[in-house]
Structures are given as C-alpha cells and as structure tokens.
Motif scaffolding. Structure first.
Motif, PDB file in Angstrom:
ATOM      1  N   GLN A 177       0.814  -1.217   0.000  1.00  0.00           N
ATOM      2  CA  GLN A 177       0.000   0.000   0.000  1.00  0.00           C
ATOM      3  C   GLN A 177       0.847   1.266   0.000  1.00  0.00           C
ATOM      4  OE1 GLN A 177      -3.198   0.160  -0.625  1.00  0.00           O
ATOM      5  NE2 GLN A 177      -2.919  -2.035  -0.928  1.00  0.00           N
ATOM      6  N   GLY A 184      -3.657   0.367  -7.657  1.00  0.00           N
ATOM      7  CA  GLY A 184      -4.075   0.175  -6.268  1.00  0.00           C
ATOM      8  C   GLY A 184      -3.255   0.962  -5.266  1.00  0.00           C
ATOM      9  N   ARG A 185      -2.315   1.756  -5.735  1.00  0.00           N
ATOM     10  CA  ARG A 185      -1.487   2.550  -4.821  1.00  0.00           C
ATOM     11  C   ARG A 185      -1.765   4.039  -5.002  1.00  0.00           C
ATOM     12  NH1 ARG A 185       4.448   0.277  -5.972  1.00  0.00           N
ATOM     13  NH2 ARG A 185       5.048   1.881  -4.498  1.00  0.00           N
ATOM     14  N   LYS A 186      -1.584   4.759  -3.915  1.00  0.00           N
ATOM     15  CA  LYS A 186      -1.774   6.213  -3.985  1.00  0.00           C
ATOM     16  C   LYS A 186      -0.539   6.852  -4.611  1.00  0.00           C
ATOM     17  CE  LYS A 186      -5.526   6.716  -1.234  1.00  0.00           C
ATOM     18  NZ  LYS A 186      -6.804   6.844  -1.929  1.00  0.00           N
TER      19      LYS A 186
END
Lengths: 294, 396
Positions: free
Chosen positions: B24, B65-67
C-alpha cells in the motif's frame, strides 16, 4: 558611422538609465559614507518601493496626479520602514566587522523579499505610466517617451537638492561631520543616534522613490532587488563609495558605457561595464571621486 | 503454551504487517521546480497543476491500487540546486520518478542525475533542444514541453504569411534564447527565402533596461520583430518598447514567443499590453475548443480558486498524466518498464491527444498562437482567434 539621430537616442537612453541608477545608488553611498555600513538590503527597499507604488495605484485608481501621490506615498512608507529597521536592528552593527554587516544586511534581503512574496505573491505586477505622460517627443529624429524626459529632469533636480542639503544646511553639516568623526560630534552635544536614523530614513526614501518611479517602465517581480543592487554597487565602486558626486559620475558612466557598449560589443556590453569597474579598482581602488579609506 | 502462541503471533504480525503495508506504499514522485524568484511565476502553478492531477487520481483510487505522492521542492531556478534537490529526493525520500524543472539550464542538469540513477525523468517545461539532442538522449529522459525547434518553427510559419521581408530578432543571450531564435531564422529563410534578417539583439537574461537594444534595433528599420523575451521579462520589455513606439513602427508585425500572450501576462498589464501583436501560450482558459478542455478549466478554476486560472498548470498536469498512463501501461513502477511504456505512448490530454515520439522522447506539444485583441468579456486582452499550432509536420 551610425546615424546621428540614433546616437542621440542611444545617449538619451543611457542618461535615463543613469538617473535611475543615481537615485538608487545615492542612498547606498550615503549610508556607507555616514554610517560606514555596506547596506546590501538597499535594493530591497527599491523593490518594496515598486510594490508599494503598485499597491497604492490599485487603491487610488488611475487619474491625473494619482501616480505621483502613489510614488511619494510609497517612498514615504519605505522610508518609515527604513527608520524602524535602523532603530531596532541596524544600530547594533555600527563599528562591527564588515563580515557581520554583510551577513546581517543579506539576511535582511532574504527576510524582506520573502515577506514581499507573502504579501504580493509571485505573479508579476505592472503599473501603468501616468496618463499625463503616456506620449512621446520626437527630438532630432529620436523618439523620447515623455516619462523618460521627466526622469531625466528629476535626476539632476534630486541631485541638486541633495547637494544643497548636505552643503548649505545645518543638518547637512552635521551629516558631513558624522561621516568624519562621530564621537567628537557627539561630544559637541549633537544627538548622533537620531542623526543616523534620519540619514537611514533619507536613504531608504531615495531607494523607495527609485523603485516607485521605475515601476511604470519595468515589471515588478520578486528578484528585482538583487538585480539592481549589483548595478548600484558597480556605480558606487566606479564613482567612489561615500562620494556624492562620485555616485553621480559613476551612474552617468555606467549608463553611457552600457548604451554604446552594445554597438561595439553587441553581446558583451555588460562585460564592458565590469571591465571598467575592474580597471577603476586597479588604478584608483577608492573610486574616481572617492577618498582613500583611512 | 498460550504464551508461545502469542509470541509466534506477534512475530508473524511483525513480519506480515510491514509487508502488507509495503503493497500500500504510495508511488512517490519528486518534483524539483522553481518556487521562488521570477520563474516561480510558472513553477508555482505548474506544481499546482501536477498536484491537482495527483489528488484527482488518488480520489479515484490511485494507480495500480497505490496512492500517488508528489514531493515538490524549490529548485530556485538554479541548475546546481535542482540537481541537489533531485539527488536528495532519490536518496533520502526514495522517489520512484522525477517530474519537473523549468529552465533550460535545470532540465539538462537533472537529466544527468536521472541517467545515473536509472530513474524516469519527465521534463514538462524546459525547451532547449539540447535536452533531448542525440548525444544527450538516454532511456530515462522524456519531454512533454514544446522544444525550441517546435516553437521557433511555429513562429516562422506565422511570420512567413506577413507582407514583410526585413525581420529582426530580440532574445536573451543564453541556451533558450539562442536555440529558439536559430530555429526561427532557419525555418523562416527556408520557407520564405526573400526574408532578410536585418538585426539581432541579445540582451543578457533578465535585462531590465531594453532602451539601448531597442534603439539599436529600430535604427536598422525592421518591418517585423520576433521576440523570445519570456514571462515577466516581456512585461518590462514591452512597456519600454511601447514607450519608444516600436509596435506602431512595425505596424504590429510582432510575434512574442516564450508565452508572451499568456493570460497571466496580459492580465498583469491590462490596457498597457501592446494589443495587436501576436503571441503564444501553453494554454488559455478561454480556448475551450474541446469538452475535455472546458472540463479541465472548470476543475482547475475551482482548484486554484481563480476565475481566470493559470496557463502553466497544464504543464505539470500533463507531465504527471504521461507518467501515470505509462505506469498503467507497464503495470509496474519499475523505471525501465515505465521508460519503455512511454515510447510512442499516446494519451488524451485536456488540449487533445499527445504522443511521445520513440526516436527522440519528445512529445508533439504545440502551443496556442493568436493575434491579441481586447474582448468585452475580459478586462485584459486575449488571443483572438486563438489556434493550436500542431507541430507534427515540422518537428524534424
């Protein structure tokens, strides 16, 4: 042989540049002559003068005479700020080593220019030429904007007023005496501390006025302070630090060398100015009209 | 027994939790860009455009899926400082990519760092041709700005249509000024051989007094002038040129590249602007040619809380957009894979489709050009009509 009207136009543009530089450099020279401090922040007063003029023009609106009111108001505001800075901060520097003075005044440059950025942002600001002076004259085939003509007249007028105050008034005598021997003057009962403040106020006024008067001809942006201080230094080094007429002469030379330099060395006219400064430093390290430091 | 289970559980957690967190971990992008001094006028909005793109992307769930995380640093428009910031971003902040720099001195300097560190670097503003010249090109450098060839030739295409033969140039004496002027002169002579270059002036970068240069130039009696005096410097130049009657003398056959007609500049000068000259800009809030552009402008206006939002935000925005599209295409944040994905990549930007060419890593970024005129809708001049000059035909 270049066209005479072009030579004339070129010398006029050199003269206009010289009068602006004189306004700014005279304050720098005055502070050094009397207070013996090389005020690196003088260019910042010039920048603040330009921003203050912009702000006042915004508030006053455009109309006959409004610009002049704004320019005087801006110069007065900068002068007041200068007085405050002298009272609270600057006076701790007198008689200290040059290194401390330079560091301190440079710190002042950073603090004041960042404060200006917080108030006015990074966007360039522009002030219009006063409506009564938007036209131009044609003299000997050269176009001279009316505003530039006014600056040409204003420069010598300020120089003369300055000279008169220094040579012919009581305050002027005190200022000259303070430049020579501060302690004796104090012993004679003159309030030297207040005198120094007033000298600083006057110098800041000139710097602020220079910035305000130049705002119709240039963009007002962050960074204009450090650009002008280099030019002002060159002028006072050529003319002689602390010498009043030396500063005037230095400004005249700077303007003409820059103007005509581009004919001889189109891409190196700025080099010509620095070469001249180097030559002066070698032959007369105290400047053309300066006096050797004791 | 119970204790041992607990211990194992704790150890397992200690190992697994950071691993899970790692997946993440945000994708970090470093942006060294001038935020102080005169160039901050463009660096600041460009960084905000990039930031808007990052926030919008994160609001939609990020990339893979990552910021995204954007780390903006003040390069002070200084090549050494930009290099120092880039190195620190890579070594200390562990950024995955670099997007940024503004001047033609900073761009090539940071490009060397990207090459050493093998990290993709997208330059959204520097224009000098030298940035992606064959001897300087490497797998990790990409440019989403126009370059000096594109800009100089676009101006030449316009000037060639004017009824003039005596042309003069006014540019700063450094990489950008020299390169864009050379591109202009060469292309103009090629497409209109009757043209004569009667004068070239080279004030130093940041010149404050143009009077001697203007006098010298006007003494050669040009019929048209090409200028690449950019940004806030154009305000100073054009005020002094207007006072000397330059624009009337050349009958407004004057073209100012280096974004002389951006809304920022015309706004700051208002009626003092030499209305009637030609100029260019990366963007203009009033362009609105496509729905995508109108939508972008509305979002930007809200984001910057400015009715007439900056024309420079687009450069930060599209630079980030190229990076993110390449990450998606590569399905990886590995610089080698992303660099490959960028080659020949075409994306839909607010100003239309843009492609990064495989051969020189250069986007086909043209600019908006137009003749300036007052418009009753605004208190400052705008380019009217304003057209996007697509450089694809004359980039080589």
């Amino acid at each position: 042989m270049p066209d005479p009207s072009f030579v004339f136009a070129q010398s006029i543009s050199g003269l206009t540049a010289a009068m602006f530089l004189f306004l700014i450099a005279s304050g720098l020279s005055l502070i050094f002559g009397v207070l013996r401090v090389l005020n690196f922040a003088h260019g910042t007063f010039y920048m603040l003068g330009a921003y203050a003029a912009y702000q006042l023009v915004q508030w006053l609106g455009v109309g006959p005479g409004r610009f002049w009111l704004a320019a005087l108001g801006a110069a007065a505001a900068v002068a007041a700020l200068g007085g405050l800075i002298e009272r609270v901060l600057f006076r701790h520097l007198y008689g200290k080593e040059e290194l401390y003075q330079l560091l301190f005044t440079y710190a002042l440059v950073l603090v004041l220019s960042d404060s200006a950025k917080m108030v006015w942002g990074t966007q360039q600001k522009s002030v219009s030429r006063p409506p009564e002076l938007t036209g131009s004259f044609s003299v000997f085939g050269a176009t001279i904007p009316s505003y530039n003509l006014l600056i040409l007249l204003l420069g010598p007028a300020i120089a003369l007023a300055f000279w008169f105050v220094l040579q012919r008034t009581r305050v002027g005598r005190f200022i000259r005496a303070a430049a020579l021997d501060r302690e004796t003057l104090g012993a004679l009962g003159v309030n030297v501390s207040a005198l120094y403040t007033w000298v600083f106020v006057l110098a800041s006024f000139l710097g602020g006025l220079g910035g305000a008067l130049i705002s119709p001809m240039r963009a007002t942006t962050p960074g204009m302070d450090t650009e002008v201080i280099v030019e002002a230094f060159v002028v006072v080094v050529i003319g002689g630090l602390g010498s009043f007429w030396g500063t005037f002469l230095g400004a005249l030379i700077y303007g003409q060398v820059l103007s005509f330099g581009i004919l001889l060395f189109p891409r190196f006219s700025i080099f010509a100015v620095f070469a001249l400064m180097a030559a002066v430093l070698i032959v007369r390290p105290w400047g053309l009209l300066g006096r050797p430091l004791r | 027994m119970y204790r041992r289970t607990l211990l194992v559980l704790v150890i397992a957690l200690a190992v697994v939790v950071p691993l899970a967190a790692d997946a993440q971990k945000p994708i970090k992008v470093g942006m060294p860009i001038p935020l102080s001094g005169p160039p901050a006028l463009f660096g600041d909005p460009a960084s905000k455009g990039a930031m808007m793109f990052v926030e919008e992307t994160n609001a939609k769930g990020g990339v893979l899926g990552r910021k995204l995380e954007l780390l903006v640093r003040d390069s002070k428009a200084d090549a050494n400082e930009a290099v120092r910031q880039a190195r620190e971003l890579i070594l200390k902040d562990n950024v995955d990519f670099l997007v940024g720099t503004l001047t033609s001195a900073e761009g090539p300097a940071v490009s060397v760092v990207a090459k050493e560190s093998k990290i993709v670097f997208i330059a959204p503003i520097p224009k000098t041709d030298q940035l992606t010249a064959p001897d300087k090109l490497h797998p990790y450098i990409f440019r989403t700005a126009a370059n000096t060839t594109i800009e100089g030739r676009s101006a030449a295409e316009i000037v060639a249509k004017w009824p003039v033969t005596r042309v003069a140039t006014m540019s700063f004496d450094y990489a950008y000024g020299q390169d864009v002027t050379r591109a202009f002169v060469e292309h103009l002579k090629k497409i209109k051989p009757s043209v004569q270059i009667v004068d070239q002036q080279w004030p130093k970068l940041g010149e404050q007094d143009y009077n001697p240069f203007i006098n010298a130039q006007m003494a050669k009696k040009p019929e048209a002038i090409f200028s690449s005096i950019w940004g806030g410097f154009f305000v100073t130049y054009s005020k002094q040129a207007k006072a000397l009657g330059v624009f009337d003398t050349v009958k407004y056959n004057f073209i100012g590249v280096g974004e002389a007609a951006t809304p920022e500049t015309t706004k700051s000068m208002g009626a003092d602007y030499p209305v009637g000259i030609w100029g260019n800009s990366y963007d203009a809030f009033y362009w609105g040619e496509t729905a995508a552009h109108r939508d972008y402008t509305a979002r930007l206006s809200k984001y910057l809380k400015d009715e007439y939002p900056s024309s420079w935000a687009i450069q930060g925005y599209t630079g980030m957009q190229f990076l993110v599209e390449a990450i998606k295409k590569a399905n990886s944040t590995d610089s080698d894979k992303v660099a490959k994905a960028l080659l020949g990549l075409t994306i839909e930007t607010p100003i239309g489709p843009q492609t990064i060419r495989e051969k020189d890593h250069q986007a086909n970024r043209g600019q908006l050009y137009g003749k300036t005129a007052m418009d009753p809708k605004y208190p400052f001049p705008i380019m009217k009509p304003v057209t996007y000059v697509d450089p694809t035909k004359f980039m080589d």
